[in-house]
Each structure stands twice: as C-alpha cells, then as structure tokens.
Design a protein around this motif. Sequence first.
Motif, PDB file in Angstrom:
ATOM      1  N   THR A 112      48.665  -2.626 -16.737  1.00 25.80           N
ATOM      2  CA  THR A 112      48.596  -4.087 -16.712  1.00 25.80           C
ATOM      3  C   THR A 112      47.323  -4.624 -17.339  1.00 25.80           C
ATOM      4  O   THR A 112      47.336  -5.671 -17.983  1.00 25.80           O
ATOM      5  N   THR A 113      46.209  -3.906 -17.177  1.00 25.65           N
ATOM      6  CA  THR A 113      44.912  -4.408 -17.629  1.00 25.65           C
ATOM      7  C   THR A 113      44.434  -3.748 -18.927  1.00 25.65           C
ATOM      8  O   THR A 113      43.273  -3.913 -19.313  1.00 25.65           O
ATOM      9  N   ASP A 114      45.303  -3.030 -19.629  1.00 27.00           N
ATOM     10  CA  ASP A 114      44.889  -2.257 -20.802  1.00 27.00           C
ATOM     11  C   ASP A 114      44.471  -3.121 -21.988  1.00 27.00           C
ATOM     12  O   ASP A 114      44.992  -4.222 -22.200  1.00 27.00           O
TER      13      ASP A 114
ATOM     14  N   GLU B 205      56.177  -6.893 -26.499  1.00 21.25           N
ATOM     15  CA  GLU B 205      56.467  -6.093 -25.310  1.00 21.25           C
ATOM     16  C   GLU B 205      55.177  -5.595 -24.664  1.00 21.25           C
ATOM     17  O   GLU B 205      55.028  -5.613 -23.440  1.00 21.25           O
ATOM     18  N   LEU B 206      54.230  -5.149 -25.488  1.00 21.93           N
ATOM     19  CA  LEU B 206      52.960  -4.660 -24.961  1.00 21.93           C
ATOM     20  C   LEU B 206      52.186  -5.780 -24.269  1.00 21.93           C
ATOM     21  O   LEU B 206      51.586  -5.569 -23.209  1.00 21.93           O
TER      22      LEU B 206
ATOM     23  N   GLY C 123      45.680  -7.739 -19.612  1.00 24.58           N
ATOM     24  CA  GLY C 123      44.870  -7.083 -20.627  1.00 24.58           C
ATOM     25  C   GLY C 123      44.868  -7.872 -21.920  1.00 24.58           C
ATOM     26  O   GLY C 123      44.997  -9.100 -21.922  1.00 24.58           O
ATOM     27  N   LYS C 124      44.755  -7.164 -23.028  1.00 22.08           N
ATOM     28  CA  LYS C 124      44.679  -7.805 -24.342  1.00 22.08           C
ATOM     29  C   LYS C 124      45.333  -6.907 -25.377  1.00 22.08           C
ATOM     30  O   LYS C 124      45.154  -5.689 -25.363  1.00 22.08           O
ATOM     31  N   VAL C 125      46.106  -7.509 -26.271  1.00 23.20           N
ATOM     32  CA  VAL C 125      46.766  -6.773 -27.350  1.00 23.20           C
ATOM     33  C   VAL C 125      46.306  -7.338 -28.686  1.00 23.20           C
ATOM     34  O   VAL C 125      46.337  -8.555 -28.893  1.00 23.20           O
TER      35      VAL C 125
ATOM     36  N   ASP D  43      42.464   1.204 -24.743  1.00 20.49           N
ATOM     37  CA  ASP D  43      42.962   2.161 -23.751  1.00 20.49           C
ATOM     38  C   ASP D  43      44.163   2.918 -24.288  1.00 20.49           C
ATOM     39  O   ASP D  43      44.379   4.080 -23.947  1.00 20.49           O
ATOM     40  N   CYS D  44      44.966   2.235 -25.112  1.00 21.60           N
ATOM     41  CA  CYS D  44      46.102   2.897 -25.746  1.00 21.60           C
ATOM     42  C   CYS D  44      46.403   2.220 -27.078  1.00 21.60           C
ATOM     43  O   CYS D  44      46.073   1.055 -27.281  1.00 21.60           O
ATOM     44  N   VAL D  45      47.027   2.981 -27.973  1.00 22.29           N
ATOM     45  CA  VAL D  45      47.289   2.514 -29.339  1.00 22.29           C
ATOM     46  C   VAL D  45      48.701   2.894 -29.731  1.00 22.29           C
ATOM     47  O   VAL D  45      49.121   4.048 -29.543  1.00 22.29           O
TER      48      VAL D  45
END
Length: 262
Positions: free
Chosen positions: A105-107, A122-123, A130-132, A175-177
């Motif tokens: 949720t906070t990624d 979707e992300l 979090g932030k995308v 945190d993820c890509v």
Amino acid sequence: FSLTGGENSPQKLCAQLCEHGLGQVQVYVGENLSYPEEKITSGTAEEISALDFPSLSVMMILNEDAQSFNSTVHGLADDLFQRSKVPMTKQEVRSVSMSKLQPKTTDIIYDIGAGTGSCSIELALLASQGKVWAFERNPVAVELLGKNKALFGVDNLEVIAGEALENIKAMPAPDCVFVGGSGGDLCEMLDVIYAKNSDCRVVINAITVETLAEVAAYYKEHPAYSLEIVNVFVARSKHLGSYNLMMAQNPVYVMTALKKED
C-alpha cells in the motif's frame, strides 16, 4: 460544489462531466449572486454544457447514483481504459504481473515504458498511500497516460515524459519496479535501480526472446537475485457467426527478480 473561474467555466466543467459519462447529473449554476442581476440556472450537465455563463460562477452538482471506485482485485477490464494504437498490457498478463510484483500500500513504484498506463493505474490503486512514477518517451502515449490518470482519479501517479534511463536517476529509491519496455537500456536501468535500493522487487515483461536472453544474462551476472520466468499464453474468444473462435494473443515472458534471503 464548485467555485468556477478562469478557463474552468461551468460549461467547460459540464462538458468534462459528459466526457466521463455523467451527462445526466443535475447541475445548478449561480451567476452574480447577491446582485440585482442574480440568476440561477438548472439542468443536466449535458444541457448546461451547451450554454454560456460568466467564468466567475458557482456550481452545484448532484449525482444520486454516485459511487466511489474501489479496486478490490488487480486485472481491470481492458475496456475501462482509454486506448489507441499505443501498446497496452492486457488484462490477463497484467493480473499475473501485478501478482508477481506484490506492491504494498505504501510502496514507491516505477512503471518503465508505461504505454497507455494500464499497469500504472493498477499500481497507483494498489499503492494508494504510496507513489507511482510512470516513465514514457512516446508523446502519444504520454498524452494517453494523462487521460487515463484523470479518468481514474489517481493523484498518486506522476507521468514523466522522456527517456527513462535519465529520468529515474533523480527519483526517490523504489520499493518495486515494473518494466514493460526499456528502449534498449534495460541493463543500465537495472544498475541504477539496484544502486538506489538493492532489495527492490522487479518484474519485467517481454515478448521477444532477445529481451528474455538479455534479462537471463544480466541476472546470471548478479547471483544475489533469484530470477523466475513465466511464459503466459492467452487466447480470447471471438464471435464467428453462432460460434466462438479462440484467438491467440502474443505470448509474454513475465520475469520476476527478487533478492535472495541471507
């Protein structure tokens, strides 16, 4: 309730409501309130969009059927997004990719080669706190990304136009890509990403064996990470008279890289 002004006139805002399928909501527009020429006009958004009003007005919008958009699962239907000839990660592949990425949720998340923005949206919905950052170099895709961002109302999504390799250098550690397209800079981008966060979770989608080989070679040289490769084959039905014919989509390699536990 809106206080309108500048280019955001009542008729323009109502035109935007119509574009999003809300042409039948009830609207009240107040002009010159408290003055002798005070006037209040009511009608549907569609009706109001065809009239002229002073820029400085007030507007009340009433929608008896208002519903909040809550995404409970990933893998939204493709027809929910605005589309064009820009490449799009389709629903089934997108669902598998999101499952492999496992965003929290906070990624802080990068979507590299975002295309239409189906994965970015979707992300952003999954990482609501979090932030995308969506990176895209195709101007047509960048414009489409903006439209889909507005359509879904995801304020935690930032669209970055231009070459991803240069732009990610100034961004916060992810945190993820998710990588949907790399423009030939994949290995260099991975180096930058891992320099920011060596524990970053990475999912890479590819349709060519050349990209598959490039990813496999990269992680062979980086044994601290485990690489899982899933080849997703999808076929969708197409009506042919009274029959259904299964039409195969391009097979996609979904590659997941996770840092090995010590």
